[in-house]
Design an enzyme around this catalytic site. Sequence first.
Site, PDB file in Angstrom:
ATOM      1  N   ARG A  69      52.397  25.799  36.622  1.00 40.05           N
ATOM      2  CA  ARG A  69      52.768  26.400  37.910  1.00 40.05           C
ATOM      3  C   ARG A  69      54.272  26.479  38.115  1.00 40.05           C
ATOM      4  O   ARG A  69      54.711  27.073  39.089  1.00 40.05           O
ATOM      5  CB  ARG A  69      52.159  25.597  39.061  1.00 40.05           C
ATOM      6  CG  ARG A  69      50.669  25.756  39.137  1.00 40.05           C
ATOM      7  CD  ARG A  69      50.144  25.112  40.392  1.00 40.05           C
ATOM      8  NE  ARG A  69      48.692  25.213  40.418  1.00 40.05           N
ATOM      9  CZ  ARG A  69      47.991  25.432  41.499  1.00 40.05           C
ATOM     10  NH1 ARG A  69      48.591  25.580  42.652  1.00 40.05           N
ATOM     11  NH2 ARG A  69      46.688  25.501  41.431  1.00 40.05           N
ATOM     12  N   ARG A 100      36.596  23.161  53.553  1.00 39.44           N
ATOM     13  CA  ARG A 100      37.776  22.610  52.890  1.00 39.44           C
ATOM     14  C   ARG A 100      38.864  22.305  53.915  1.00 39.44           C
ATOM     15  O   ARG A 100      39.435  23.205  54.519  1.00 39.44           O
ATOM     16  CB  ARG A 100      38.330  23.592  51.857  1.00 39.44           C
ATOM     17  CG  ARG A 100      37.468  23.711  50.622  1.00 39.44           C
ATOM     18  CD  ARG A 100      38.176  24.553  49.607  1.00 39.44           C
ATOM     19  NE  ARG A 100      37.411  24.637  48.375  1.00 39.44           N
ATOM     20  CZ  ARG A 100      37.960  24.882  47.209  1.00 39.44           C
ATOM     21  NH1 ARG A 100      39.244  25.080  47.107  1.00 39.44           N
ATOM     22  NH2 ARG A 100      37.207  24.958  46.138  1.00 39.44           N
ATOM     23  N   ARG A 118      36.616  31.034  52.694  1.00 34.20           N
ATOM     24  CA  ARG A 118      36.177  29.936  51.824  1.00 34.20           C
ATOM     25  C   ARG A 118      36.226  28.615  52.581  1.00 34.20           C
ATOM     26  O   ARG A 118      35.320  27.793  52.469  1.00 34.20           O
ATOM     27  CB  ARG A 118      37.055  29.870  50.568  1.00 34.20           C
ATOM     28  CG  ARG A 118      36.629  28.768  49.610  1.00 34.20           C
ATOM     29  CD  ARG A 118      37.436  28.775  48.342  1.00 34.20           C
ATOM     30  NE  ARG A 118      38.735  28.159  48.557  1.00 34.20           N
ATOM     31  CZ  ARG A 118      39.676  28.051  47.627  1.00 34.20           C
ATOM     32  NH1 ARG A 118      39.471  28.567  46.429  1.00 34.20           N
ATOM     33  NH2 ARG A 118      40.812  27.469  47.893  1.00 34.20           N
ATOM     34  N   LYS A 156      40.683  32.700  40.457  1.00 30.11           N
ATOM     35  CA  LYS A 156      40.912  32.090  39.150  1.00 30.11           C
ATOM     36  C   LYS A 156      39.729  31.237  38.692  1.00 30.11           C
ATOM     37  O   LYS A 156      39.314  31.338  37.548  1.00 30.11           O
ATOM     38  CB  LYS A 156      42.170  31.209  39.169  1.00 30.11           C
ATOM     39  CG  LYS A 156      43.458  31.948  39.342  1.00 30.11           C
ATOM     40  CD  LYS A 156      44.662  31.022  39.268  1.00 30.11           C
ATOM     41  CE  LYS A 156      44.631  29.858  40.203  1.00 30.11           C
ATOM     42  NZ  LYS A 156      44.723  30.171  41.626  1.00 30.11           N
ATOM     43  N   ARG A 178      51.178  27.491  50.959  1.00 29.45           N
ATOM     44  CA  ARG A 178      50.837  27.564  49.538  1.00 29.45           C
ATOM     45  C   ARG A 178      51.254  28.900  48.941  1.00 29.45           C
ATOM     46  O   ARG A 178      51.700  28.970  47.791  1.00 29.45           O
ATOM     47  CB  ARG A 178      49.340  27.311  49.335  1.00 29.45           C
ATOM     48  CG  ARG A 178      48.980  25.848  49.532  1.00 29.45           C
ATOM     49  CD  ARG A 178      47.499  25.602  49.682  1.00 29.45           C
ATOM     50  NE  ARG A 178      46.720  26.049  48.567  1.00 29.45           N
ATOM     51  CZ  ARG A 178      45.404  26.286  48.628  1.00 29.45           C
ATOM     52  NH1 ARG A 178      44.750  26.092  49.762  1.00 29.45           N
ATOM     53  NH2 ARG A 178      44.751  26.691  47.581  1.00 29.45           N
TER      54      ARG A 178
END
Length: 191
Positions: free
Chosen positions: A88, A133, A127, A13, A144
């Site tokens: 969301r 992260r 990622r 996104k 998630r």
Amino acid sequence: MRLLIMGAPGAGKGTQATALAERYGIPAVSTGDIFRSNIQQGTDLGVQVKAIIEAGEYVSDDLTEAIVADRLAQPDCAQGFLLDGFPRTMHQVHFLDEHLSATSRQLDAVVSLQVNPDALVDRLLERARIEGRADDNEDTIRRRMEVYAGQTAPLLFHYERQGILVDVDGTGTVDEVRERMFAGVDKHTGK
């Protein structure tokens, strides 16, 4: 042009939102970017949001809606915007519908990036490795995905019923996905 981009975490996104915003000359409004900025700055909002994200949960509707309403009231959003990461939940969808209606605006299209869930987990783990992260470990990623499926997927049905959903195959190279996305939005909006 008023657009919304949706997809599960890791669907691309953020990358594709930047391309869409540039193509149509509108600001990309990313709730994730707003939240990360506050976390990095150590604001009160940032402290709240960090704890929520580290638990693999989403930030509350009321808090997110207030932030988005404030951002959409900024002068650069007067002629259009691209929302990334909002709404969301159905609560947020109804808030956005009412907020836009109150200002005589509506969404032109909702782009939905479709990617296989196992491929998404692999993308997010990669990622996490590259970007360091802390919120992207496998357990948190899977949580998630569960939250996304349970809370966010019904939004696609809402926008499909409104006739503004543009499904885009999110697999392949960034350029391949971008071209499919541009073609879908252009066809839908008559651009």
